[in-house]
Scaffold this motif. Sequence first.
Motif, PDB file in Angstrom:
ATOM      1  N   ARG A   1      -7.969   5.119 -12.522  1.00 18.24           N
ATOM      2  CA  ARG A   1      -6.538   4.783 -12.617  1.00 18.24           C
ATOM      3  C   ARG A   1      -5.873   4.753 -11.246  1.00 18.24           C
ATOM      4  N   MET A   2      -6.161   5.779 -10.441  1.00 11.87           N
ATOM      5  CA  MET A   2      -5.552   5.823  -9.110  1.00 11.87           C
ATOM      6  C   MET A   2      -6.057   4.696  -8.226  1.00 11.87           C
ATOM      7  N   LEU A   3      -7.337   4.313  -8.384  1.00 14.62           N
ATOM      8  CA  LEU A   3      -7.848   3.185  -7.599  1.00 14.62           C
ATOM      9  C   LEU A   3      -7.119   1.897  -7.953  1.00 14.62           C
ATOM     10  N   GLY A   4      -6.930   1.687  -9.270  1.00 16.61           N
ATOM     11  CA  GLY A   4      -6.153   0.508  -9.672  1.00 16.61           C
ATOM     12  C   GLY A   4      -4.727   0.565  -9.163  1.00 16.61           C
ATOM     13  N   TRP A   5      -4.140   1.756  -9.266  1.00 15.05           N
ATOM     14  CA  TRP A   5      -2.757   1.892  -8.772  1.00 15.05           C
ATOM     15  C   TRP A   5      -2.673   1.659  -7.268  1.00 15.05           C
ATOM     16  N   PHE A   6      -3.660   2.228  -6.533  1.00 12.23           N
ATOM     17  CA  PHE A   6      -3.665   2.019  -5.080  1.00 12.23           C
ATOM     18  C   PHE A   6      -3.846   0.550  -4.729  1.00 12.23           C
ATOM     19  N   ARG A   7      -4.706  -0.135  -5.478  1.00 14.74           N
ATOM     20  CA  ARG A   7      -4.883  -1.564  -5.228  1.00 14.74           C
ATOM     21  C   ARG A   7      -3.591  -2.338  -5.491  1.00 14.74           C
ATOM     22  N   ALA A   8      -2.952  -2.047  -6.618  1.00 17.11           N
ATOM     23  CA  ALA A   8      -1.694  -2.748  -6.942  1.00 17.11           C
ATOM     24  C   ALA A   8      -0.618  -2.465  -5.902  1.00 17.11           C
ATOM     25  N   THR A   9      -0.475  -1.168  -5.530  1.00 15.50           N
ATOM     26  CA  THR A   9       0.540  -0.832  -4.516  1.00 15.50           C
ATOM     27  C   THR A   9       0.213  -1.454  -3.169  1.00 15.50           C
TER      28      THR A   9
ATOM     29  N   ARG B   1       1.511  -5.297   0.902  1.00 15.12           N
ATOM     30  CA  ARG B   1       1.168  -6.423   1.775  1.00 15.12           C
ATOM     31  C   ARG B   1       2.056  -7.633   1.519  1.00 15.12           C
ATOM     32  N   LYS B   2       2.352  -7.866   0.249  1.00 17.99           N
ATOM     33  CA  LYS B   2       3.236  -8.983  -0.073  1.00 17.99           C
ATOM     34  C   LYS B   2       4.636  -8.770   0.492  1.00 17.99           C
ATOM     35  N   ILE B   3       5.157  -7.548   0.352  1.00 22.43           N
ATOM     36  CA  ILE B   3       6.488  -7.239   0.903  1.00 22.43           C
ATOM     37  C   ILE B   3       6.485  -7.373   2.421  1.00 22.43           C
TER      38      ILE B   3
ATOM     39  N   CYS C   1       6.475 -11.080   3.291  1.00 23.62           N
ATOM     40  CA  CYS C   1       7.808 -11.688   3.108  1.00 23.62           C
ATOM     41  C   CYS C   1       8.769 -11.234   4.201  1.00 23.62           C
ATOM     42  N   TRP C   2       8.736  -9.925   4.523  1.00 29.82           N
ATOM     43  CA  TRP C   2       9.651  -9.417   5.545  1.00 29.82           C
ATOM     44  C   TRP C   2       9.350 -10.010   6.915  1.00 29.82           C
ATOM     45  N   ARG C   3       8.041 -10.119   7.257  1.00 27.77           N
ATOM     46  CA  ARG C   3       7.706 -10.708   8.547  1.00 27.77           C
ATOM     47  C   ARG C   3       8.117 -12.171   8.625  1.00 27.77           C
ATOM     48  N   GLY C   4       7.919 -12.911   7.515  1.00 31.54           N
ATOM     49  CA  GLY C   4       8.371 -14.300   7.503  1.00 31.54           C
ATOM     50  C   GLY C   4       9.877 -14.405   7.668  1.00 31.54           C
ATOM     51  N   TYR C   5      10.605 -13.532   6.936  1.00 30.45           N
ATOM     52  CA  TYR C   5      12.072 -13.550   7.057  1.00 30.45           C
ATOM     53  C   TYR C   5      12.507 -13.194   8.480  1.00 30.45           C
ATOM     54  N   HIS C   6      11.858 -12.147   9.048  1.00 31.85           N
ATOM     55  CA  HIS C   6      12.218 -11.743  10.412  1.00 31.85           C
ATOM     56  C   HIS C   6      11.917 -12.861  11.413  1.00 31.85           C
TER      57      HIS C   6
END
Length: 272
Positions: free
Chosen positions: A162-170, A175-177, A180-185
């Motif tokens: 469960r934690m491995l899946g959660w760590f992967r999702a987070t 990385r997505k955030i 997006c932030w680097r592109g915006y900056h």
Amino acid sequence: RRDAAARRSKQWRDNTAAAVHIRKSWLRYITRAKFVNRLKCLKESTEPTIVIQRYARGYLLRNRLWHEAIHSEERQWASIEVQRVWRGYLGRLAWGRRFEERYSQEAAATRLQRFVRGWLARTRVMRMKRRIARQELEQARRRFKAAQLIQARVRGVQTRTRMLGWFRATGLAARKIQRCWRGYHLRQLMWKQVLGNRVLVIQATVRMFLVQCRHRDLVLAVKKIQRFYRWKAKNAADQREHLMRRPLNRKSVFERAQQQETELASPAGLTS
């Protein structure tokens, strides 16, 4: 035959034009008579017309005030309805939060009770087994230890999965955030550079315009000074020539010329 047909067609067109002209004259006469009669009627019915206008204006004013009152009531009702819906939404949110807190507390209490009851049951069983026999107690203890080990292993595997899946999702979300932030900056930095370049172009244009205006004013001032100097030189030459032509009473003439030059050279003379 052709001539006769042409004459008949010409005669028919003439008759038609005459009939149309007569009808037009008659209609013009009738319309003019109706218009004159209508003017007479209007002149005679001025006071009733004013009364009708007064009543019509009063009706329009009352109708407009009524519509304004209805609109104001509708706006007030709409604001009250919006407030009611918003307060209901806030109340539902508060109730949901309290329900979640209450449910979490009850779930935690139930879990604790289950664990405590399980522990009590296990201790009771262990005591009963201890009373029965030491061997059975040892065997039960070994079974219990084995069960605990298996449960710990199983729970550890489940928790790790469960934690491995959660760590992967987070990690993916982070990385997505970050992307997006680097592109915006980067877009903001590029836009600031574009604005800076535009500001530099505008400043250069304004400075060039100011320099051109100053150069134009300087050229105009120099031309004005040159014209004044040429006019002054020309007047001085004319005065000298005039004085040279009149030798008598030269001293007084020179004095008058000098006086005129001093007056022209004074600030009042320059301004004039």
